[in-house]
Design a protein around this motif. Structure first.
Motif, PDB file in Angstrom:
ATOM      1  N   ARG A 154      13.666  99.200  41.181  1.00 39.38           N
ATOM      2  CA  ARG A 154      13.333  99.014  39.768  1.00 39.38           C
ATOM      3  C   ARG A 154      12.232  97.974  39.599  1.00 39.38           C
ATOM      4  O   ARG A 154      11.370  98.104  38.727  1.00 39.38           O
ATOM      5  N   VAL A 155      12.242  96.950  40.448  1.00 39.23           N
ATOM      6  CA  VAL A 155      11.161  95.960  40.406  1.00 39.23           C
ATOM      7  C   VAL A 155       9.823  96.636  40.702  1.00 39.23           C
ATOM      8  O   VAL A 155       8.830  96.444  39.984  1.00 39.23           O
ATOM      9  N   LEU A 156       9.785  97.431  41.777  1.00 40.74           N
ATOM     10  CA  LEU A 156       8.540  98.103  42.140  1.00 40.74           C
ATOM     11  C   LEU A 156       8.076  99.061  41.041  1.00 40.74           C
ATOM     12  O   LEU A 156       6.894  99.090  40.689  1.00 40.74           O
ATOM     13  N   ILE A 157       8.999  99.828  40.504  1.00 39.19           N
ATOM     14  CA  ILE A 157       8.637 100.774  39.447  1.00 39.19           C
ATOM     15  C   ILE A 157       8.120 100.031  38.219  1.00 39.19           C
ATOM     16  O   ILE A 157       7.147 100.454  37.574  1.00 39.19           O
ATOM     17  N   ASN A 158       8.727  98.892  37.910  1.00 38.47           N
ATOM     18  CA  ASN A 158       8.297  98.136  36.738  1.00 38.47           C
ATOM     19  C   ASN A 158       6.922  97.505  36.905  1.00 38.47           C
ATOM     20  O   ASN A 158       6.268  97.170  35.913  1.00 38.47           O
TER      21      ASN A 158
END
Length: 340
Positions: free
Chosen positions: A43-47
């Protein structure tokens, strides 16, 4: 500069912008399956690309639209001859966009994991296939007297094309790893830097082989300079990454991608699609261009619209410039699976 030549340069610039922006975009998507250790890190990477991924795709639409209007013969031959790989890319981009938007619409873990897998595969596919398409484009395709590509799609999967696909996949993933290091904090940032080191070495080695092959076949002095700049920028990006200077590393990786794109178009010129069956059947810049009147209208429209789009996109990146980490991601809340 004559208008057909000007529009060839402008289309090259649009593709360069697309590879630079969508390159790290695809790289982040691939890294969700390679770098992230748990779903919070995914989720960090996607964000990191959440606010900008759709804006990055505008460059593809602009490049395709400009090719259609400025060089209709080029557009017709390219999109008919490369119909299958371009269709796969289009489907991947559609599914990828849906995955970004629908991943968090339901709280079930299985729902979200499936969409995260979709992000990984629909990022990896285009990153590879764009290299295959452009390697074939520069290498030469079997264009016959009718102006159409002859033969089967399997002929587009030769060694040169596959090597080009692997190069763009590794290069974009390296670009994404550097971007991840620039946009994150904590352990994931350090891991992104370590991952970028290995990917950068592989990208530099592949660039020497793939671009060297292209240079030997169709290169000029200008394309040789662009190739040297691309490889040199990759080395500079690796050095900056190793010293923890993520901003410089990302800048140099961007230069490497820009020089890579410039090298391809410089090797291509004065053709837009060289024929492997005979030089007399190649599509040239002059022969494939639209009428001067059409090109003049397009030039005025581009002069007005392009600065506006670039200012807006630059403002978007400025607004969402801060780093993020797992501490900014809330723990997922899953619905109960048993009745109370």
């Amino acid at each position: 500069m004559e208008l057909p030549h000007l529009w060839f340069v402008l289309i090259a610039v649009l593709w360069t912008g697309y590879f630079f922006l969508e390159g790290f975009d695809f790289g982040i998507g691939v890294l969700t399956g390679l770098l992230a250790r748990d779903r919070r890190e995914k989720r960090v990477l996607i964000n990191t690309i959440g606010p900008v991924w759709d804006g990055n795709e505008v460059w593809l639409l602009s490049a395709a639209g400009a090719t259609f209007a400025a060089f209709p013969d080029w557009y017709a031959t390219l999109f008919s001859g490369f119909y299958l790989p371009l269709l796969v890319i289009l489907v991947c981009l559609i599914v990828r966009g849906v995955a970004f938007e629908y991943r968090a619409k339901r709280p079930e873990e299985r729902w979200q994991r499936n969409w995260e897998r979709a992000i990984f595969w629909t990022s990896l596919g285009p990153a590879f296939l764009w290299g295959v398409v452009f390697a074939n484009l520069v290498h030469g395709t079997p264009i016959g007297e009718s102006g159409e590509i002859e033969g089967s799609v399997l002929e587009l999967l030769g060694p040169h094309a596959l090597l080009g696909g692997v190069l763009t996949l590794v290069l974009f993933t390296f670009h994404g790893a550097v971007f991840a290091a620039l946009k994150t904090v904590g352990e994931i940032r350090l891991r992104a830097r370590r991952t970028a080191g290995g990917l950068g070495l592989a990208a530099a080695a592949l660039a020497v082989v793939s671009l060297g092959w292209t240079q030997a076949e169709r290169g000029s002095t200008a394309s040789a300079v662009a190739m040297a700049v691309s490889v040199g920028a990759l080395v500079a990006a690796l050095i900056a990454n190793g010293s923890g200077r993520e901003g410089w590393s990302f800048g140099w990786s961007g230069v490497a991608i820009a020089a890579f794109s410039a090298m391809l178009f410089l090797a291509l010129f004065p053709d837009v699609m060289p024929s492997s069956l005979g030089a007399e059947w190649s599509l040239t810049v002059e022969g494939a261009a639209s009428s001067p009147y059409t090109l003049r209208i397009m030039t005025w429209c581009a002069a007005i619209a392009t600065p506006v789009v670039m200012l807006y996109q630059g403002w978007t990146y400025w607004v969402f410039r801060k780093r993020i980490g797992v501490q900014h991601i809330a723990e997922p809340v899953h619905p109960k699976t048993t009745a109370e």
